[in-house]
Scaffold this motif. Structure first.
Motif, PDB file in Angstrom:
ATOM      1  N   ILE A  23       0.837  -1.201   0.000  1.00 16.93           N
ATOM      2  CA  ILE A  23       0.000   0.000   0.000  1.00 16.93           C
ATOM      3  C   ILE A  23       0.873   1.253   0.000  1.00 16.93           C
ATOM      4  CG2 ILE A  23      -1.644   1.351   1.374  1.00 16.93           C
ATOM      5  CD1 ILE A  23      -2.859  -1.381   2.236  1.00 16.93           C
ATOM      6  N   GLU A  24       1.923   1.245   0.788  1.00 21.45           N
ATOM      7  CA  GLU A  24       2.849   2.386   0.834  1.00 21.45           C
ATOM      8  C   GLU A  24       3.469   2.635  -0.542  1.00 21.45           C
ATOM      9  OE1 GLU A  24       7.072   3.585   2.946  1.00 21.45           O
ATOM     10  OE2 GLU A  24       5.763   2.168   3.953  1.00 21.45           O
ATOM     11  N   ARG A  27       0.703   4.163  -2.718  1.00 24.23           N
ATOM     12  CA  ARG A  27       0.242   5.477  -2.254  1.00 24.23           C
ATOM     13  C   ARG A  27       1.292   6.569  -2.382  1.00 24.23           C
ATOM     14  NH1 ARG A  27      -2.182   6.683   3.778  1.00 24.23           N
ATOM     15  NH2 ARG A  27      -2.898   8.792   3.354  1.00 24.23           N
ATOM     16  N   TYR A  28       2.503   6.292  -1.939  1.00 25.89           N
ATOM     17  CA  TYR A  28       3.520   7.340  -1.873  1.00 25.89           C
ATOM     18  C   TYR A  28       4.505   7.342  -3.036  1.00 25.89           C
ATOM     19  CZ  TYR A  28       1.762   7.833   2.852  1.00 25.89           C
ATOM     20  OH  TYR A  28       0.946   8.026   3.940  1.00 25.89           O
ATOM     21  N   ASP A  30       3.771   5.704  -6.223  1.00 27.86           N
ATOM     22  CA  ASP A  30       3.073   5.414  -7.475  1.00 27.86           C
ATOM     23  C   ASP A  30       3.604   4.130  -8.132  1.00 27.86           C
ATOM     24  OD1 ASP A  30       1.090   5.968  -9.353  1.00 27.86           O
ATOM     25  OD2 ASP A  30       2.493   7.017 -10.661  1.00 27.86           O
ATOM     26  N   GLY A  47      -2.269   2.960  -6.653  1.00 26.36           N
ATOM     27  CA  GLY A  47      -2.648   4.133  -5.885  1.00 26.36           C
ATOM     28  C   GLY A  47      -4.001   4.670  -6.338  1.00 26.36           C
TER      29      GLY A  47
END
Length: 71
Positions: A23-24, A27-28, A30, A47
């Protein structure tokens, strides 16, 4: 103009143990994580920005489903 997108490939079992990391990355950074089951590509973690752009490009709308009752 097309952009290069980083893609990771992991089995569902691997991601189950490190979901926060996948997820990281989405999210951060791409970065996409492709989930595999028995060596077959079955799903993708992307994301939210990428997902929304993809829906728009495809001319599709989201319908938010109610949360499943866990009782």
């Amino acid at each position: 103009m097309s952009a290069t997108k980083k893609e990771h490939q992991k089995s569902i079992a691997e991601v189950r143990n490190s979901l926060a990391e996948a997820i990281e990355k989405a999210r951060y950074f791409d970065e996409t994580t492709v989930l595999t089951s028995r060596g077959k590509r079955v799903a993708v973690i992307v994301g939210m920005d990428f997902y929304e752009r993809a829906l728009e490009a495809l001319g599709e709308e989201r319908i938010l489903m109610p949360a499943a009752d866990s009782t």
